[in-house]
Enzyme design. Structure first.
Site, PDB file in Angstrom:
ATOM      1  N   TYR A  51       4.167 -21.884  15.223  1.00 60.81           N
ATOM      2  CA  TYR A  51       5.158 -21.511  16.224  1.00 60.81           C
ATOM      3  C   TYR A  51       4.783 -22.035  17.609  1.00 60.81           C
ATOM      4  O   TYR A  51       3.656 -21.859  18.088  1.00 60.81           O
ATOM      5  CB  TYR A  51       5.320 -19.983  16.298  1.00 60.81           C
ATOM      6  CG  TYR A  51       6.174 -19.591  17.485  1.00 60.81           C
ATOM      7  CD1 TYR A  51       7.548 -19.797  17.453  1.00 60.81           C
ATOM      8  CD2 TYR A  51       5.598 -19.113  18.660  1.00 60.81           C
ATOM      9  CE1 TYR A  51       8.328 -19.512  18.557  1.00 60.81           C
ATOM     10  CE2 TYR A  51       6.374 -18.818  19.768  1.00 60.81           C
ATOM     11  CZ  TYR A  51       7.737 -19.028  19.713  1.00 60.81           C
ATOM     12  OH  TYR A  51       8.513 -18.765  20.813  1.00 60.81           O
ATOM     13  N   GLY A  58      11.232 -19.464  20.293  1.00 59.37           N
ATOM     14  CA  GLY A  58      12.177 -18.374  20.123  1.00 59.37           C
ATOM     15  C   GLY A  58      13.082 -18.572  18.928  1.00 59.37           C
ATOM     16  O   GLY A  58      12.628 -18.826  17.806  1.00 59.37           O
TER      17      GLY A  58
END
Length: 506
Positions: A51, A58
């Site tokens: 991530y 997001g």
């Protein structure tokens, strides 16, 4: 004082006193610190989706990027967050922010390079401090927008404080021969995905509030003197019977500050004079008698809040977290600034209670019905066309309303953003800014109050006051003459605020 930043707990006092900041240069620290970065780089090269490193941010976390694209991603992250607005944070607060971010990243759980730590050290060493707008953060995923201004400066963009003025980072770098930093994967995210701005604002505000609280205790002590107060409510017996540490401390501080006064009296005087003096109540009003209880709650909450802010600064509050020793990656939510938010919201209530107490006590001081012979509006001249501190009380009371009306908790105003990915946020930066905004009206209130207290000393006679009150009276009278006839007082208030801000009356 030199502060060595490494993987250890660093106190607020160390940050406040630090004049030089160095990253630990011990080979063992660098070796241990680098494990996380090495592990992360290997994971990226193996094609693992991580991530914010090889995925979008997001709600865009489903988008995968190659290793080559990941450096562009870091650059774009700080660039598209360059939309901060509002007044700039002060130079001091921005410097605190840079130090606090360095402390967090130095814990070695963010997957960044040792080189980035050294680049942040260089900014502090050369006093190149990022210009940071105060507005634009919801406090999770951390202070993304304001922290982007630190990331951008590291990369040679935007503006900085340098040599006492705002300058282009690019021009400063060119002048000093500094090469703009190129972020490695995860590094811009590691800088931005944290609670550092709210923590730095909170730290700046906590510093001022400590001075305000100590100064308030000085004013209360002075009130016990000029209003011929009964010192029974300050006795240690009373507060040991209700053993909250803050209350005990406040009572002790006030008690020590009235030592040597010829104006106060003890409990036995009240009983002895009860039948002789019809004007003398058996006990004083709540705002006097309960002052240690009011201020004690504030003292205890201040200590709790300082502890929380200190722990937040020492936390690893970005995402994802990298365990280089056990070679694991943790996607989590440490960027949520709830502790700072709740600390600041609580202190907003404390600040309002202090303002309310000060408003009540000053009302006693200027009102001839309650000030035990000081007279109408602290007037030294008796002519009917002079007005004394009548308008000064109005200003002080107005300022108390400015403080009290801003006590709504920011933390309950979570605003969902970013396609409902950030659906529950802390609002910690808003809470910290709200609390910090209260400091100026509180200081101005106290400035008016100390000018009034000095006037009361003139009326009572300075030969009867305690050494502590005489010290404060003398410091004030060096610049501020007694009010003999009506004149403007705004300049006087501003001068006293400068003294109070430096802790002269604390």
């Amino acid at each position: 004082m030199k502060l060595i930043v490494e993987n250890r707990y660093i106190t607020l006092k160390e940050i406040q006193c630090a004049t030089q900041i160095d990253v630990c240069a011990h080979p063992k620290f660098e070796r241990e610190f680098t494990k996380g970065h090495t592990f992360l780089m290997n994971q990226i090269k193996e094609g693992k989706p991580i991530y914010g490193v090889t995925t979008g941010y997001g709600a865009s976390g489903k988008n995968y990027l190659t290793y080559e694209q990941s450096s562009i991603l870091q650059q774009n992250l700080y660039r598209f967050h360059g939309c901060g607005v509002g007044a700039f944070l002060t130079l001091k607060t921005s410097r605190y922010a840079l130090i606090c971010r360095l402390i967090s990243l130095a814990k070695g759980k963010s997957g960044i390079s040792y080189e980035l730590l050294k680049r942040m050290e260089m900014l502090l060493e050369k006093e190149i401090i990022p210009i940071i707008p105060s507005l634009g953060s919801v406090g999770a995923s951390g202070d993304l927008t304001p922290l982007s201004y630190i990331a951008a400066v590291i990369a040679g963009e935007r503006e900085v404080w340098f040599e006492g003025k705002i300058q282009s980072t690019k021009e400063v770098y060119e002048k000093l021969g500094i090469t703009p930093y190129i972020f490695k994967p995860k590094e811009a995210l590691a800088i931005m995905n944290g609670t550092t701005i709210m923590s730095a604002i909170a730290l700046s505000a906590l510093e001022r509030f400590e001075v305000v609280l100590s100064s308030m205790e000085s004013f209360v002590a002075g009130m016990f003197e000029v209003l011929l107060g009964d010192t029974t409510p300050l006795d240690s017996f009373v507060h040991e019977a209700k053993p909250f540490s803050g209350q005990i401390q406040s009572a002790s501080h006030i008690r020590s500050k009235i030592e040597g006064s010829k104006l106060t009296h003890g409990r036995d005087d009240r009983y002895d004079k009860f039948f002789e003096d019809n004007e003398l109540n058996i006990q004083d009003t709540y705002s006097m008698r309960c002052a240690p209880q009011v201020l004690g709650v504030i003292r205890d909450n201040l200590e709790i809040s300082k502890k929380w802010v200190e722990e937040e600064i020492n936390s690893v509050n970005d995402n994802p977290l990298i365990d280089g020793v056990n070679e694991k990656i943790y996607t989590s939510g440490n960027f949520y600034g709830g502790y700072v938010a709740h600390a600041m919201d609580t202190l907003k209530i404390c600040a309002a209670n202090l303002a309310d107490l000060l408003d009540k006590e000053f009302a006693l001081l200027v009102d001839h019905k309650f000030n035990r012979g000081i007279g109408e509006n602290l007037k030294l001249s008796k002519e009917p066309y002079f007005h004394g501190f009548k308008a000064m009380q109005i200003t002080l009371s107005s300022l108390s309303a400015d403080v009290i009306k801003n006590t709504t908790a920011a933390s309950i105003h979570s605003r969902p953003t970013e396609s409902l990915n950030q659906d529950k946020v802390s609002m910690g930066t808003t809470a910290a800014l709200d609390f910090k905004k209260m400091m100026e009206p509180l200081e101005l209130m106290l400035s008016i109050a100390f000018i009034g207290l000095a006037q009361a000393v003139d009326i009572r006679g300075k030969e009867s006051v305690s050494p502590f009150l005489l010290k404060n009276y003398t410091a004030l009278r060096k610049k501020i003459p007694a009010l003999m006839e009506d004149r403007r007082m705004d300049v006087d208030i501003a001068q006293v605020q400068k003294k109070l801000h430096r802790g002269i009356f604390a």
